[in-house]
Design a protein around this motif. Structure first.
Motif, PDB file in Angstrom:
ATOM      1  N   GLY A  73      -0.808  -5.839  -7.730  1.00 16.46           N
ATOM      2  CA  GLY A  73      -1.584  -4.941  -7.541  1.00 16.46           C
ATOM      3  C   GLY A  73      -1.553  -3.990  -5.905  1.00 16.46           C
ATOM      4  O   GLY A  73      -0.582  -4.592  -5.257  1.00 16.46           O
ATOM      5  N   GLN A  74      -1.861  -2.913  -5.816  1.00 12.01           N
ATOM      6  CA  GLN A  74      -1.865  -2.329  -4.531  1.00 12.01           C
ATOM      7  C   GLN A  74      -2.610  -3.046  -3.681  1.00 12.01           C
ATOM      8  O   GLN A  74      -3.751  -3.511  -3.890  1.00 12.01           O
ATOM      9  CB  GLN A  74      -2.463  -0.934  -4.608  1.00 12.01           C
ATOM     10  CG  GLN A  74      -1.512   0.164  -5.583  1.00 12.01           C
ATOM     11  CD  GLN A  74      -0.550   0.891  -4.424  1.00 12.01           C
ATOM     12  OE1 GLN A  74      -0.696   0.690  -3.373  1.00 12.01           O
ATOM     13  NE2 GLN A  74       0.306   1.534  -5.135  1.00 12.01           N
ATOM     14  N   SER A 106       3.254   3.358  -7.449  1.00 13.85           N
ATOM     15  CA  SER A 106       4.121   3.088  -6.150  1.00 13.85           C
ATOM     16  C   SER A 106       4.685   4.444  -5.663  1.00 13.85           C
ATOM     17  O   SER A 106       5.144   4.540  -4.378  1.00 13.85           O
ATOM     18  CB  SER A 106       5.158   2.192  -6.551  1.00 13.85           C
ATOM     19  OG  SER A 106       4.680   0.915  -6.662  1.00 13.85           O
ATOM     20  N   CYS A 111      -2.687  -1.678 -15.164  1.00 11.32           N
ATOM     21  CA  CYS A 111      -4.019  -1.814 -14.569  1.00 11.32           C
ATOM     22  C   CYS A 111      -5.193  -1.834 -15.805  1.00 11.32           C
ATOM     23  O   CYS A 111      -5.496  -2.832 -16.211  1.00 11.32           O
ATOM     24  CB  CYS A 111      -4.262  -0.512 -13.637  1.00 11.32           C
ATOM     25  SG  CYS A 111      -5.679  -0.785 -12.458  1.00 11.32           S
ATOM     26  N   SER A 125      -3.470  -0.496  -9.938  1.00  8.46           N
ATOM     27  CA  SER A 125      -4.115  -0.055  -8.422  1.00  8.46           C
ATOM     28  C   SER A 125      -5.678  -0.286  -8.800  1.00  8.46           C
ATOM     29  O   SER A 125      -6.262   0.585  -9.043  1.00  8.46           O
ATOM     30  CB  SER A 125      -3.608   1.121  -8.258  1.00  8.46           C
ATOM     31  OG  SER A 125      -4.313   1.827  -6.867  1.00  8.46           O
ATOM     32  N   PRO A 136       3.381  -2.307  -7.476  1.00  3.51           N
ATOM     33  CA  PRO A 136       2.242  -1.854  -8.253  1.00  3.51           C
ATOM     34  C   PRO A 136       2.333  -0.495  -8.953  1.00  3.51           C
ATOM     35  O   PRO A 136       3.250   0.232  -8.674  1.00  3.51           O
ATOM     36  CB  PRO A 136       1.256  -1.650  -7.024  1.00  3.51           C
ATOM     37  CG  PRO A 136       1.867  -2.480  -5.898  1.00  3.51           C
ATOM     38  CD  PRO A 136       3.427  -2.149  -6.159  1.00  3.51           C
ATOM     39  N   GLU A 137       1.005  -0.140  -9.729  1.00  2.09           N
ATOM     40  CA  GLU A 137       0.912   1.044 -10.327  1.00  2.09           C
ATOM     41  C   GLU A 137       0.819   2.209  -9.097  1.00  2.09           C
ATOM     42  O   GLU A 137       0.423   1.895  -7.946  1.00  2.09           O
ATOM     43  CB  GLU A 137      -0.426   1.137 -10.964  1.00  2.09           C
ATOM     44  CG  GLU A 137      -0.868   2.523 -11.486  1.00  2.09           C
ATOM     45  CD  GLU A 137      -2.395   2.382 -11.967  1.00  2.09           C
ATOM     46  OE1 GLU A 137      -2.842   3.071 -12.892  1.00  2.09           O
ATOM     47  OE2 GLU A 137      -2.984   1.429 -11.465  1.00  2.09           O
ATOM     48  N   ARG A 184       0.141   7.005  -3.888  1.00  2.45           N
ATOM     49  CA  ARG A 184      -1.129   6.530  -4.306  1.00  2.45           C
ATOM     50  C   ARG A 184      -2.289   7.511  -4.819  1.00  2.45           C
ATOM     51  O   ARG A 184      -2.033   8.789  -4.502  1.00  2.45           O
ATOM     52  CB  ARG A 184      -1.884   5.800  -2.961  1.00  2.45           C
ATOM     53  CG  ARG A 184      -2.202   6.690  -1.719  1.00  2.45           C
ATOM     54  CD  ARG A 184      -3.131   5.933  -0.753  1.00  2.45           C
ATOM     55  NE  ARG A 184      -3.329   6.672   0.288  1.00  2.45           N
ATOM     56  CZ  ARG A 184      -2.570   6.643   1.357  1.00  2.45           C
ATOM     57  NH1 ARG A 184      -1.782   5.486   1.499  1.00  2.45           N
ATOM     58  NH2 ARG A 184      -3.093   7.475   2.685  1.00  2.45           N
ATOM     59  N   THR A 195      -7.625   2.657  -5.034  1.00  2.00           N
ATOM     60  CA  THR A 195      -6.311   2.298  -4.277  1.00  2.00           C
ATOM     61  C   THR A 195      -6.061   1.008  -3.822  1.00  2.00           C
ATOM     62  O   THR A 195      -5.262   0.618  -3.139  1.00  2.00           O
ATOM     63  CB  THR A 195      -6.528   3.186  -2.940  1.00  2.00           C
ATOM     64  OG1 THR A 195      -7.961   2.825  -2.196  1.00  2.00           O
ATOM     65  CG2 THR A 195      -6.598   4.646  -3.195  1.00  2.00           C
ATOM     66  N   GLY A 196      -6.556   0.019  -4.568  1.00  2.00           N
ATOM     67  CA  GLY A 196      -6.132  -1.257  -4.591  1.00  2.00           C
ATOM     68  C   GLY A 196      -7.256  -2.145  -3.661  1.00  2.00           C
ATOM     69  O   GLY A 196      -7.857  -1.868  -3.069  1.00  2.00           O
ATOM     70  N   THR A 224       0.914  -1.108   0.171  1.00  2.00           N
ATOM     71  CA  THR A 224      -0.028   0.007  -0.273  1.00  2.00           C
ATOM     72  C   THR A 224       0.854   1.335  -0.173  1.00  2.00           C
ATOM     73  O   THR A 224       1.713   1.417   0.789  1.00  2.00           O
ATOM     74  CB  THR A 224      -1.094   0.127   1.254  1.00  2.00           C
ATOM     75  OG1 THR A 224      -1.819  -0.947   1.097  1.00  2.00           O
ATOM     76  CG2 THR A 224      -1.785   1.387   1.339  1.00  2.00           C
ATOM     77  N   SER A 225       0.704   2.138  -1.004  1.00  2.00           N
ATOM     78  CA  SER A 225       1.543   3.277  -1.191  1.00  2.00           C
ATOM     79  C   SER A 225       1.212   4.091  -0.323  1.00  2.00           C
ATOM     80  O   SER A 225       0.059   4.426   0.206  1.00  2.00           O
ATOM     81  CB  SER A 225       1.606   3.549  -2.558  1.00  2.00           C
ATOM     82  OG  SER A 225       2.201   2.883  -3.621  1.00  2.00           O
TER      83      SER A 225
END
Length: 264
Positions: A198-199, A43, A143, A168, A40-41, A46, A215-216, A10-11
């Protein structure tokens, strides 16, 4: 046969804090023999915060710091960041750095769906991208790109044995089921391995996020070219390491004929 690590996390909203997280997780993946480490996207930071003030070019300090992390561990790192674009928008960019490479892929398909409009703040890319690691060609997607089979087939046409998909993913009714279905379908469409990172689900760690932003949901997953699941994670931050056999991609394409038999 490259070993690839997917670092589900989790960013934070702070790019500096995320750099520390990337350094920690890269070290962990490298310790398990990963040659490619995928994050993840988003990163860098978020979704749910203003992106333009955070955006930096690929030769900026954030990307250079990630490059130094990759070089320290002798791996290729793929991580989502934001780079400047025209008209006050940003590009949603995959930074690809390490093993003598330093480049980016700008997300082509923007998430104007499910009530969210990524195109309000993000400019689209226009060119598919591949990278080569130890003789194996890897495609890149981000994504929402996962919903577009032609991109994955184009990457296969360009020689990709696997496609890396940092994401994400937006939460919601049925979204986890769509995520898994799309990963497996794109693998079958193209004969490629699809490695979707993924996030993590913020709820798994009690992290408060913008409820309107994607946000994932976690549940990173790897499928081979026959659509078989070769690894998956749960909702929380975790590491998944998978060995990718490029010969299996050729076997899948030969068996299904999905590329050779196309007529449109």
């Amino acid at each position: 046969m490259p070993r690839i690590g997917l670092c589900q996390l989790t960013s934070d909203t702070d790019p500096g804090a995320n750099l520390r997280l990337l350094a920690e997780r890269t070290a962990a993946a490298a310790a398990e023999g990963a040659r490619v480490v995928v994050f993840p996207e988003a990163s860098m930071a978020r979704f749910g915060v203003k992106l333009a003030p955070l955006a930096e070019p690929l030769d900026g300090p954030w990307a250079k710091a990630v490059s130094a992390i990759a070089d320290e561990h002798d791996v290729l790192v793929v991580a989502g960041m934001f780079t400047p674009a025209d008209e006050g928008r940003v590009h949603n960019t995959l930074l690809v750095t390490g093993l003598g490479q330093h480049r980016g892929y700008h997300k082509i398909h923007l998430y104007d769906a499910f009530g969210f409009r990524e195109s309000d703040t993000v400019a689209p890319g226009g060119e598919p991208a591949t990278i080569t690691v130890d003789g194996t060609v890897l495609g890149l997607a981000t994504c929402y790109d996962l919903r577009f089979p032609a991109l994955f087939q184009a990457l296969a046409d360009d020689g990709a044995a696997a496609v890396l998909v940092p994401a994400s993913w937006g939460a919601g009714d049925g979204k986890r089921e769509q995520w898994e279905l799309l990963v497996r379908a794109r693998a079958l469409d193209s004969g490629c391995w699809v490695l979707a990172c993924g996030q993590a689900d913020p709820a798994a760690t009690g992290t408060e996020v913008n409820p309107k932003a994607p946000t994932g949901i976690g549940h990173s997953i790897v499928a081979d070219g026959f659509g078989r699941v070769r690894g998956r994670l749960g909702a929380a931050p975790e590491l998944l390491v998978v060995d990718v056999d490029p010969d299996l991609a050729e076997q899948a394409r030969g068996a299904t004929g999905v590329l050779a038999n196309r007529r449109l």
